[in-house]
Write a protein that holds these residues in place. Structure first.
Motif: not given
Ligand code: PRP
Length: 207
Positions: A115, A139, A154, A156-158, A160-161
């Motif tokens: 994005k 996504s 992208d 990265v927060e936790t 997990t994704t």
């Molecule tokens: C954001 C980002 C990752 C996710 C990371 O997506 O794009 O997909 O959060 O978070 P995590 O490391 O805690 O898993 P968002 O929820 O904003 O949705 P998106 O897929 O529409 O970008």
């Protein structure tokens, strides 16, 4: 009256709590409703809930005097605003990720799904690596799984994704957090009011 753009969602609620602790509360703002504008005439503040990626636009154009935006948005869109402070919340990082075990051959043009096209281009230019940016709106993690891209850039927060999709971080581009931003003309004309809010937020962070 100070107009303040807050990002809708979990981060926005956390940030609003900081404004409230700093003395700029606004009754009813956290009630579950579809209302987007809330004001407290006594405290001289009017808040709007906006899409997180739009708050910098409201501030840049002067529809809001101040607002809160993620550093990711500021780096990507470079809005012409002042960045007054780091609110030290909404912390995450901008990273490059790829399927586990993937290695860059360093030869073929790298296909990058993101994005954040500007951030990705700037990062890879600094590495002298040619890339083809595939701009997606969400996504992003799915792109390398389906072979649409080699890597993703992208947030990265936790983690997990990434984990749940068998991806891993290859490198961190930059740390991200929420920033207090300010319209340039408002800073000239409403400096005292704006500084009162900025100072109040600073104190809540320290307290
Ligand atoms: C954001 C980002 C990752 C996710 C990371 O997506 O794009 O997909 O959060 O978070 P995590 O490391 O805690 O898993 P968002 O929820 O904003 O949705 P998106 O897929 O529409 O970008």
């Amino acid at each position: 009256m100070l107009n303040i753009a807050l990002p809708k969602g979990r981060l926005g609620e956390k940030v609003y709590a900081m404004f409230a602790r700093a003395g700029f509360d606004c009754p009813g703002i956290l009630e579950d409703s579809r209302k987007l504008v809330f004001e407290n005439p006594e405290k001289q503040v009017r808040y709007f809930w906006v899409k997180p990626s739009d708050s910098a636009i409201y501030v840049e154009r002067g529809a809001a005097d101040i607002g809160v935006a993620g550093k990711d948005i500021l780096l990507e869109y470079r809005p012409d605003v002042y960045e007054l402070s780091d609110l030290e919340t909404g912390k995450c990082r901008m990273a490059v990720a790829a399927p586990k075990g993937w290695r860059d051959d360093g030869i073929r043009t790298l296909r990058v799904a993101t994005k954040f096209a500007f951030i990705a281009r700037e990062y890879y230019a600094s590495q002298g690596r040619d890339i083809d940016v595939i701009h997606l709106n969400g996504s992003i993690e799915i792109a390398p799984i389906l072979g649409l891209s080699d890597v993703i850039v992208d947030i990265v927060e936790t983690g997990t994704t990434l984990r749940e999709n068998d991806l891993e971080v290859i490198s961190t581009i930059t740390e991200i957090s929420a920033r207090l931003i300010c319209n340039k003309a408002s800073f000239r004309f409403k400096q005292q009011e704006i500084m009162r809010v900025a100072e109040g937020l600073k104190r809540t962070k320290e307290g």
